[in-house]
Design an enzyme around this catalytic site. Structure first.
Site, mmCIF file in Angstrom:
data_model
loop_
_atom_site.group_PDB
_atom_site.id
_atom_site.type_symbol
_atom_site.label_atom_id
_atom_site.label_comp_id
_atom_site.label_asym_id
_atom_site.label_seq_id
_atom_site.Cartn_x
_atom_site.Cartn_y
_atom_site.Cartn_z
ATOM 1 N N ARG A 1 -76.313 -33.081 78.330
ATOM 2 C CA ARG A 1 -77.644 -32.385 78.431
ATOM 3 C C ARG A 1 -78.083 -32.969 76.620
ATOM 4 O O ARG A 1 -77.342 -33.125 75.746
ATOM 5 C CB ARG A 1 -77.491 -30.725 77.686
ATOM 6 C CG ARG A 1 -77.339 -30.090 79.265
ATOM 7 C CD ARG A 1 -78.906 -29.408 80.001
ATOM 8 N NE ARG A 1 -78.593 -28.750 81.013
ATOM 9 C CZ ARG A 1 -78.111 -29.751 82.343
ATOM 10 N NH1 ARG A 1 -77.915 -30.601 82.757
ATOM 11 N NH2 ARG A 1 -78.181 -28.988 83.434
ATOM 12 N N GLU B 1 -86.911 -32.437 76.094
ATOM 13 C CA GLU B 1 -87.424 -32.571 77.727
ATOM 14 C C GLU B 1 -87.447 -34.080 77.146
ATOM 15 O O GLU B 1 -86.954 -34.914 78.831
ATOM 16 C CB GLU B 1 -87.044 -31.888 78.262
ATOM 17 C CG GLU B 1 -87.006 -32.267 79.961
ATOM 18 C CD GLU B 1 -85.716 -32.601 80.139
ATOM 19 O OE1 GLU B 1 -84.514 -31.224 79.955
ATOM 20 O OE2 GLU B 1 -85.010 -33.407 81.522
ATOM 21 N N HIS C 1 -84.308 -38.165 83.354
ATOM 22 C CA HIS C 1 -83.728 -37.241 83.760
ATOM 23 C C HIS C 1 -83.538 -37.356 85.654
ATOM 24 O O HIS C 1 -83.842 -36.408 86.372
ATOM 25 C CB HIS C 1 -83.438 -35.639 83.650
ATOM 26 C CG HIS C 1 -83.506 -34.503 83.585
ATOM 27 N ND1 HIS C 1 -83.066 -33.310 82.687
ATOM 28 C CD2 HIS C 1 -81.621 -34.280 84.172
ATOM 29 C CE1 HIS C 1 -81.736 -32.378 82.961
ATOM 30 N NE2 HIS C 1 -81.436 -32.497 84.036
#
Length: 338
Positions: free
Chosen positions: A249, A277, A296
């Protein structure tokens, strides 16, 4: 206990349904459960969700599934289980689920496999200095160049790989690294020295791991105590030329501090997750030659979604047969896992 076909409701972003359940997987699911493949719910308050919720015994959830709060559960009197065909269930499962005794399963184990494979590939490429070589080869092209002299510091022989977090993924990375002439070391406050030895690694403190590893790879969960775990001070402890890999993360790393280190060229990085993100368009990380930045995608991508779907269908088949879940998620362990 005889096999029965429980009533299933699909809860996820509708566009993802066909990508998760291809023809073969949907047929397998139909063999063990009753479900409407055309009804995919992402809003439990929608009129079409009411009747389906009232009948559902099991929710098959995926990315985009809404949270299961007390209001939703009140509309689902027959609901007994949630089978999540992806990793973390923290955004779906609420205290109301545990209070009601809802059984929960996750495909986190299946999703851990591609992340671990991606990580090991990046460890090997990072130590081989593939990113640097690619950029320099582009510049010199067909001009004479002594690559062995220029990259005498590269290679994977006896390099130290620091694993931060003995999670499912961290443990799988350790397992996949065994055939190589690498030395994996581990930081995890919940793992004893003896347990680490059983995994085939030495346990180190985080500062020592950062200071002695050629690659530091993050596999810890996102918790209040892991926020900015790799801060400015620990980044400064890392060796010149070391590589930071983050497939966990973005919040585990001090973003401003790591950007400064990477802009200076002192460190290298493989970054699959960031905080926020999606980085702003002017972030230097998009263009730095010592950074591999991906959106991601280390986890399940493309046909790897079918592995998670197969895991979920296997769990539903066990439920239909009256058997416990293999990949059950328990309330008491949820705080410490991703």
């Amino acid at each position: 206990m005889p096999v029965r076909r429980p009533r299933i409701l699909l809860a996820m972003a509708p566009a993802l349904g066909p990508r998760l359940l291809d023809h073969a997987t949907a047929r397998r699911l139909h063999d063990v459960a009753e479900f409407d493949p055309e009804l995919i719910v992402e809003d439990f308050s929608a009129p079409e969700a009411a009747a389906a919720l009232d009948r559902a015994e099991v929710l098959l959830t995926f990315w985009g599934a809404p949270a299961l709060d007390a209001r939703v559960l009140a509309a689902a009197p027959r609901l007994e289980a949630v089978v999540h065909a992806a990793g973390s269930v923290k955004h779906i499962v609420t205290d109301a689920c545990w209070d009601r005794g809802i059984a929960v399963s996750s495909a986190a184990q299946a999703n851990s496999l591609p992340v671990a494979e991606y990580t090991v590939a990046m460890v090997l490429l990072a130590n081989k200095r593939v990113m640097e070589l690619r950029e320099e080869y582009r510049r010199v092209r067909d001009k004479p160049h002594d690559w062995h002299l220029r990259y005498g510091h590269a290679g994977n022989y006896r390099r130290t790989v620091g694993i931060v977090g003995a999670s499912r993924i961290g443990r799988r990375v350790i397992e996949l690294l065994r055939p190589y002439d690498l030395e994996p070391v581990l930081y995890d406050p919940y793992v004893s020295v003896a347990e680490a030895a059983g995994l085939g690694v030495r346990k180190l403190g985080l500062d020592e791991l950062c200071a002695t590893s050629d690659v530091v790879s993050l596999h810890a969960p996102e918790l209040p105590e892991t926020r900015r775990l790799i801060d400015r001070r620990r980044l400064a402890l890392m060796r010149d030329g070391a590589t930071l890999i983050n497939t966990a993360r973005g919040s585990l790393v001090d973003g401003a501090a790591v950007t400064e280190e990477l802009v200076s060229g002192r460190l290298h990085a493989v970054i699959d997750v960031t905080d926020p993100e999606v980085l702003s368009a002017d972030s230097p990380l998009y263009d730095l030659p010592n950074v591999l930045l991906t959106p991601h995608v280390a986890g399940s991508l493309g046909n790897e979604l079918h592995r998670m779907a197969d895991s979920a269908v296997d769990e539903i088949a066990r439920y239909a047969a009256g058997l416990p879940f293999v990949h059950a998620v328990r309330r008491e362990e949820l705080r410490r896992i991703a």
